[in-house]
Design a protein around this motif. Structure first.
Motif, PDB file in Angstrom:
ATOM      1  N   ARG A 215      41.454  30.910  35.846  1.00 41.60           N
ATOM      2  CA  ARG A 215      42.145  29.813  34.627  1.00 41.60           C
ATOM      3  C   ARG A 215      41.487  29.464  33.483  1.00 41.60           C
ATOM      4  O   ARG A 215      42.321  29.527  32.379  1.00 41.60           O
TER       5      ARG A 215
ATOM      6  N   ALA B 285      45.288  35.141  39.402  1.00 43.40           N
ATOM      7  CA  ALA B 285      45.593  33.665  39.658  1.00 43.40           C
ATOM      8  C   ALA B 285      46.778  33.405  40.472  1.00 43.40           C
ATOM      9  O   ALA B 285      46.627  32.441  41.200  1.00 43.40           O
ATOM     10  N   ALA B 286      48.039  34.058  40.439  1.00 36.54           N
ATOM     11  CA  ALA B 286      49.022  33.817  41.332  1.00 36.54           C
ATOM     12  C   ALA B 286      48.375  33.919  42.848  1.00 36.54           C
ATOM     13  O   ALA B 286      48.633  33.220  43.637  1.00 36.54           O
TER      14      ALA B 286
ATOM     15  N   LEU C 208      43.641  40.431  31.314  1.00 35.93           N
ATOM     16  CA  LEU C 208      44.288  38.883  31.309  1.00 35.93           C
ATOM     17  C   LEU C 208      45.582  39.234  32.339  1.00 35.93           C
ATOM     18  O   LEU C 208      45.745  38.466  33.174  1.00 35.93           O
ATOM     19  N   GLU C 209      46.156  40.317  32.129  1.00 33.57           N
ATOM     20  CA  GLU C 209      47.249  40.623  33.260  1.00 33.57           C
ATOM     21  C   GLU C 209      46.893  40.464  34.613  1.00 33.57           C
ATOM     22  O   GLU C 209      47.448  40.044  35.564  1.00 33.57           O
TER      23      GLU C 209
ATOM     24  N   ILE D 148      46.037  37.193  35.511  1.00 39.16           N
ATOM     25  CA  ILE D 148      47.368  36.497  35.914  1.00 39.16           C
ATOM     26  C   ILE D 148      47.672  36.853  37.388  1.00 39.16           C
ATOM     27  O   ILE D 148      48.036  35.843  38.143  1.00 39.16           O
TER      28      ILE D 148
ATOM     29  N   LEU E   9      42.103  32.396  31.411  1.00 41.60           N
ATOM     30  CA  LEU E   9      43.396  32.537  31.038  1.00 41.60           C
ATOM     31  C   LEU E   9      43.404  31.519  29.721  1.00 41.60           C
ATOM     32  O   LEU E   9      44.318  31.927  28.748  1.00 41.60           O
ATOM     33  N   LYS E  10      42.966  30.235  29.999  1.00 42.25           N
ATOM     34  CA  LYS E  10      43.029  29.369  28.999  1.00 42.25           C
ATOM     35  C   LYS E  10      42.633  29.725  27.597  1.00 42.25           C
ATOM     36  O   LYS E  10      42.911  29.577  26.715  1.00 42.25           O
ATOM     37  N   ILE E  11      41.233  30.423  27.863  1.00 39.69           N
ATOM     38  CA  ILE E  11      40.632  30.761  26.536  1.00 39.69           C
ATOM     39  C   ILE E  11      41.195  31.804  25.832  1.00 39.69           C
ATOM     40  O   ILE E  11      41.516  32.002  24.589  1.00 39.69           O
ATOM     41  N   PHE E  12      41.458  32.801  26.640  1.00 40.41           N
ATOM     42  CA  PHE E  12      42.039  34.234  25.915  1.00 40.41           C
ATOM     43  C   PHE E  12      43.521  34.081  25.777  1.00 40.41           C
ATOM     44  O   PHE E  12      44.153  34.824  25.046  1.00 40.41           O
ATOM     45  N   GLY E  13      44.341  33.322  26.677  1.00 40.91           N
ATOM     46  CA  GLY E  13      45.754  33.631  26.744  1.00 40.91           C
ATOM     47  C   GLY E  13      46.316  32.757  25.455  1.00 40.91           C
ATOM     48  O   GLY E  13      47.523  33.109  25.110  1.00 40.91           O
TER      49      GLY E  13
END
Lengths: 382, 877
Positions: free
Chosen positions: B695, B225-226, B218-219, B222, B698-702
């Motif tokens: 994203r 994503a940035a 996830l990181e 992230i 990220l949405k799912i696992f975040g």
């Protein structure tokens, strides 16, 4: 220049670390620990109201992580609903405003009450007539520059406006790591204050209530609930009152949890164990107290059993107990065995194990345990 | 414990039976089968083990078959300090009584009696050991299990010289083993619980790792994503820039296209004008060509005419030159022929003189030859007459030398006169005049007689002595020989012989010389040839002067003839040269003439052709001019040229306009921009796609609460680890304690094995022999027997031997514990496998053992125990 008549009062807090867990907590204690942090939000809301604060700023690390559970987010929002002043949440290093930001999570966005604001940029936020917040949110876990100096450097001096700068991170004079590029320069901050670019720098990250420098305008509010042993003055929030010329702060005690670490607890006699027992008995608010005990000294098998019983008991009543017995020597003594009056092979067994313990060889600990076991089994027998 | 009396009633098939045991030593209870022998030992067990109210199947088994009565057992015995009678009736009217006589009388009934009896038994004997040692009928005699027999252990401990073993220690050891058994199997492997705990830990660890990995991913997302946000922005901007550029380029390209059309039109017009101009130019050029051709043909014609004229003149001159050369050549040839004739004449003249000289020489040579021929004939004659050859001469000379020698010897023997001239003097010796010069010496030998006369002054006669006569004789003989030789040779004396020899030699030489001269003068000719030549020449030579022409005159001699010949030769050479030159001259003149003639012919042909050509072009020109006059052509060309210039200007201007728009560059840039745009679009699409994916992830696992999950998993792991650590500590402690204690116990056992072993061997030697030894294990069982140095494992021994050793081992145990807490040994028909011989020896063993403990033998074969020495015999049935 016309004199500014504006004055404002707000509650400065931060480092709520919602969703924080501690490995030494049992499940139930963990739940209580978490609940206390939600309760702290309500308490802060109550104080804000009581102290007549216009708003509340939370200087980063509102959440322990961006990856906290939906339940944590929901419960946080429920608590925030009970705060009746506008709340400005600043993303910090634990909850940076990145792609996985908790502030962009569906749960948060759907449930967030209107008086709760997330500071998403460094654009000035107008809180009220003549009152602005300059928030400096973290957008990643590791910024590569002093964000405060960078933002304040571009500000013009405030005119007819009181400016509260809300930031997160370590100030250079307090940091053990001078090479961190993200350190906040106190000098730069002081200059910004001197040039009236900002009037107060509200900081988060440090969990202890700390005044930085002597201007009275730069403060860490600390965490409202203690999170670790090494925090100097946790459990507070600051009520800050600002006018054009002056800043006054007032500490408010909020925290209920205590993390106590005791080193070098010397245990040699029954009296020592009794003293420890008394100390524990005298602890207040035991269920919210976490202790770490480091023992030294030497105990007989029977006294060691007694100590273990005491710890077992203490673990049941305190929030958590961590013990370090590495420097506590357990010495099987004659008295441990005389009651049994062994004479045959059992007696030889005891001798051999005791000799192992005394030799401090690789089997010393196991031998000691074996002796303890023998004492227990023989005791059951007799 | 000693059994004193046992009474059974209503017990199995037995109505009533009582046995009185001998208080010490051996008791043999004899009786046929089913007389209740076995019941005796069984009954003692039931008596102590079961309450009178027990419904246990063991108790039930002994109920009488034929009548309904409670089985009764009554035992009188001594154990430790106690002497008591213990009675029980089961089932029917159950009853228990215990009457203790000593040390203190006690009476108990019911459960109390049972408990007290049990207490006494426990206190004084080892029931387990007792049971273990007794042998039931029908059992194969095996070794007793003695490992847990505390009284035996205690006795052995004491026998080993140690403290008496504390029975609680054995019990503690059981607890320790039990504790150990909680975690480990008998084979020492970990039990399932322990393994599961470790498995749980591993699973928990895996869970933590998995969560950490999820968070790490996830990181990464992230960060990604940035990065993607930035990249998308960048790409969007790029795309915009490119689109703007592209639209500008498109606009420019449209303009360029317009300009290109203009240019194209201008170029087409120019091309058309240029074509017209070229046509006019071509027409004009054609006309000019025609004019030029006429003038050129005229010029060429004129020139050819002139050339023809000059050519005719040249040919004439050449012909004149050639004629002259021909006449010169003829003259030169005549001169040369004349010189040749002269030369021939002069050569004949020279030959004439030469032949003349030759003839003379030949004549001379012939004469010389003829002459030597005559001389040779003369010499041949000499040779024929003269026989003094070299050999003959040598013989004569030899005789002569003998004569001289004899004469010399005569002279030596004769007196000698030395004459010395004092002045130049003439004198006589033997009448012959001689002279002597001043200071000249002369010796004279007087062989016989000599007279020296100086005329006018003196006469001196000198005579030799008589001794000279022999010598004289020899002289005479020599003289005769010489004379004879001379005669043979046809000469008078030696000198003549010499002269003859000389003459002969000379003649020989003459003959030799004649050949030489002949050869010299003949040379390469034979004499006949020479003669023929002389004759030939002799005829020809004198004829020549008369046959010869008169003029010029015959030279006077060979030399002048030779001179004339040389002159004639020179004259011929000169005339020849002149003739050669003239002839060359003629050839050259002829060649010149031929060349000129040829040229002239060529010019004539050319001239004809040119005249035709001239006429043709002149015709053409005039025809062309009739169609279009020259001026019209000129004005048409001028008009076209002007138009073409104008169009050229137009094209240049259009080109300049187009060039100003940089069409190539714009086109390239537009192409590039288009390509770049596609690339950027693709990149952006990919980035957008990835961004959406990231994203979404990220949405799912975040929002799954991975943070808390991880923390919870860590806490759980921490807990499990601590638990496991504690468990490992516990298991380690249990293991160590068990192992240590077992070792110590085994060690103690090994110590008390020794006294038991000693006892077994002492008894065993009675049966086997003095080398009998056994190996006793820590469990107090016999592992092997050694006899006569031969070790045999117990299990490999024969059934009889096993039986005997087992019995001996039991006896040894019973003896060991007999002193305090001893038991009586009941043997129910033991030694069934033992042969009579051994039986006898076993009897001795039993007798020996019975000195230390009570032994009760139950048997239906009394003979088996006929050799056991003194014994109490009880007969049943």
């Amino acid at each position: 220049m016309e004199r500014n008549e504006h004055v404002t009062r707000f509650l400065h807090t931060g480092d709520w670390q919602l969703g924080m867990t501690r490995h030494f907590f049992s499940e139930g204690v963990q739940e209580r620990f978490a609940q206390s942090r939600f309760d702290a939000i309500r308490e802060l809301g109550r104080i804000a109201k009581e102290e007549d604060c216009q708003f509340m700023v939370v200087c980063g690390d509102v959440f322990e992580s961006n990856l906290v559970d939906r339940k944590t987010v929901s419960r946080s929002i429920e608590a925030l609903k009970d705060v009746h002043v506008p709340v400005y949440l600043l993303p910090g290093n634990h909850d940076p405003l990145n792609a996985a930001s908790v502030y962009r999570a569906t749960t948060f966005l759907e449930r967030k009450p209107p008086h709760v604001h997330v500071i998403e940029s460094t654009n000035p936020i107008r809180v009220d007539e003549g009152i602005e917040i300059i928030g400096i949110p973290w957008t990643s876990k590791r910024p590569l520059q002093d964000l405060v100096a960078s933002v304040t450097g571009q500000l013009e001096a405030a005119v007819d406006t009181l400016r509260v700068c809300v930031a997160h991170g370590m100030v250079d004079i307090l940091s053990p790591n001078p090479d961190d590029p993200a350190l906040i320069s106190l000098d730069a901050a002081k200059k910004a204050i001197a040039h009236k670019k900002i009037h107060y720098l509200a900081l988060g990250d440090r969990h202890s209530l700390t005044e930085v420098g002597d201007s009275g305008c730069v403060w860490y509010a600390g965490t409202p609930e203690q999170t670790d042993y090494n925090e100097v003055k946790p459990g507070f929030a600051l009520v800050v009152t600002i006018n054009e010329d002056d800043v006054t702060t007032k500490e408010v005690d909020i925290g209920r949890w205590k993390f106590i670490e005791r080193d070098q607890i010397d245990l040699n006699t029954k009296e020592d164990i009794d003293a420890l027992r008394v100390w524990v008995e005298n602890l207040g608010d035991k269920e919210r107290t976490v202790v770490k005990l480091r023992f030294v000294g030497g105990l007989s098998l029977s006294l060691h059993s007694e100590l273990e019983e005491l710890i077992y008991h203490v673990q049941e009543i305190l929030g958590a107990v961590e013990t370090r017995m590495d420097n506590l020597v357990v010495i099987p003594e004659d008295a441990d065995f005389t009651d049994f009056g062994f004479s045959g092979f059992a007696s030889n067994t005891v001798e051999r194990l005791r000799s192992n313990v005394e030799d401090s060889g690789p089997d010393a600990v196991t031998s000691r345990d074996a002796l303890a076991l023998l004492v227990r089994l023989a005791g059951r027998e007799l | 414990m000693r059994l004193l009396r046992l009474r059974l009633a209503n017990y199995r098939g037995i109505d009533e039976s009582e046995v009185q045991f001998g208080p010490n030593g051996l008791t043999i209870v004899e009786g046929p089968n089913e007389t209740g022998k076995t019941s005796l030992s069984e009954a003692i067990g039931l008596l102590f083990d079961y309450l009178d109210s027990s419904k246990h199947r063991s108790v039930d088994a002994v109920r009488p078959i034929h009548h309904d009565a409670g089985p009764e057992i009554e035992l009188e015995a001594e154990s430790g300090p106690y002497r008591f009678t213990y009675f029980k009736r089961f089932y029917k009217k159950p009853e228990t009584t215990l009457t203790i006589k000593s040390p203190n009388p006690e009476n108990h009934t019911g459960r109390e009696a049972h408990e007290r009896a049990t207490e006494i038994l426990r206190e004084t004997i080892d029931i387990d050991l007792w049971k273990a040692l007794c042998i039931q009928q029908g059992e194969t005699i095996q070794q007793a299990n003695l490992s847990k027999q505390t009284s035996l252990s205690a006795a052995l401990d004491i026998a080993a010289g140690g403290h008496q073993a504390d029975p609680r220690e054995e019990s503690l050891f059981d607890k320790v083993r039990e504790e150990y058994g909680r975690y480990f199997t008998e084979r020492g492997t970990q039990k399932k619980e322990l393994q599961e705990a470790q498995k749980a830990q591993a699973e928990s660890e895996a869970e933590v790792v998995s969560l950490e990995k999820q968070i790490k991913n996830l990181e990464k997302d992230i960060v990604r994503a940035a990065d993607l946000g930035l990249e998308l922005e960048r790409l969007k901007k790029q795309e915009q820039d490119l689109r703007r550029d592209l639209s500008e380029y498109t606009k420019s390209l449209d303009e360029i296209k317009g300009l290109e059309t203009v240019l194209e039109t201008a170029r087409l017009k120019l091309e058309s004008a240029q074509k017209s101009e070229q046509a006019a130019k071509r027409d004009k050029a054609l006309r000019q060509d025609l004019i030029d051709a006429v003038s050129k043909a005229q010029k060429a014609h004129t020139e050819l005419e002139e050339s023809s004229k000059s050519s005719t003149a040249s040919v004439k001159k050449a012909e004149t030159d050639m004629e002259r050369a021909q006449s010169d050549s003829a003259i030169a040839e005549a001169k040369r022929k004349e010189a040749e004739s002269l030369l021939n004449l002069r050569r004949s003249d020279f030959d004439y003189f030469n032949n003349k000289l030759h003839l003379e020489q030949l004549k001379e040579r012939k004469e010389r030859i003829d002459r030597v021929r005559e001389e040779a004939a003369l010499a041949d004659e000499v040779l024929t007459k003269n026989s003094v050859d070299e050999e003959t001469l040598k013989a004569i000379q030899k005789a002569e030398r003998s004569l001289i020698t004899a004469q010399a010897m005569l002279e030596t023997g004769a007196p000698n006169i030395l004459l010395r001239g004092l002045t130049d003097l003439d004198f006589q010796i033997d009448g012959e005049h001689t002279t002597i010069a001043k200071d000249e010496e002369r010796s004279l030998t007087v062989s016989d007689r000599i007279r020296v006369t100086i005329p006018g002054s003196l006469q001196m006669d000198l005579r030799a002595g008589s001794s000279s006569s022999d010598l004289l004789k020899r002289v005479e003989q020599a003289k005769q020989k010489l004379d004879a030789a001379c005669n043979d040779a046809g000469v008078s004396n030696a000198d003549e012989a010499r002269q003859s020899f000389e003459a002969r030699r000379e003649a020989q030489q003459t003959i030799a010389r004649r050949k030489e001269i002949k050869k010299e003068n003949l040379r390469d000719l034979t004499y006949e040839e020479l003669e023929r030549k002389v004759i030939g020449l002799g005829k020809g030579v004198p004829a020549y002067p008369t046959a010869r022409v008169l003029e010029p005159n015959l030279p006077p001699n060979l030399e002048s003839a030779k001179e004339e010949l040389r002159n004639a030769e020179a004259g011929l050479e000169k005339a020849g040269k002149a003739w050669e030159e003239a002839r060359t001259e003629l050839d050259s003149a002829r060649k010149v003439r031929d060349g000129l003639r040829q040229r002239y012919q060529k010019v004539r042909v050319e001239l004809d052709l040119k005249a035709d050509e001239l006429k043709r072009v002149e015709d053409e020109l005039s025809r062309s001019r009739r169609d279009t006059p020259d001026d019209d052509l000129e004005s048409e060309l001028f008009k076209c040229t002007k138009a073409a210039h104008k169009e050229e200007e137009n094209v240049k201007s259009a080109e300049a306009n187009l060039c100003g728009k940089e069409p190539d560059r714009v086109r390239t840039l537009a192409e590039t921009a288009k390509g770049s745009l596609q690339t950027v679009e693709k990149k952006r699409e990919a980035a957008q796609q990835e961004n959406t994916e990231v994203r979404t992830r990220l949405k799912i696992f975040g929002e799954e609460g991975l943070h808390e999950k991880l923390q919870a998993a860590k806490s759980h792991l921490n807990y499990i680890r601590q638990e496991n650590k504690a468990m490992i500590r516990r298991t380690s402690a249990a293991k160590l304690l068990y192992i240590t204690m077992k070792e110590e116990r085994d060690k103690a056992r090994r110590a008390y094995v020794a006294p038991l072993k000693k006892k077994i061997e002492r008894l065993g030697r009675l049966v086997f022999n003095d080398s009998f030894e056994v190996e006793v294990t820590e469990n107090l069982s016999v592992a092997s027997r050694t006899m006569d140095g031969c070790n045999v494992p117990f299990d490999s021994l024969s059934g009889g031997t096993k039986e005997q050793i087992s019995l001996i081992s039991r006896l040894a145990c019973a003896m060991t514990v007999s002193k305090d807490g001893g038991v009586s040994l009941i043997l129910d028909d033991a030694l069934g496998y033992t042969d009579p011989e051994r039986l006898k020896l076993m009897g001795a063993v039993l007798a020996k053992a019975s000195q230390e403990c009570q032994i009760i033998i139950l048997t239906c074969v009394p003979d088996r125990y006929s050799n056991i020495g003194e014994a109490t015999v009880v007969r049943l049935g």
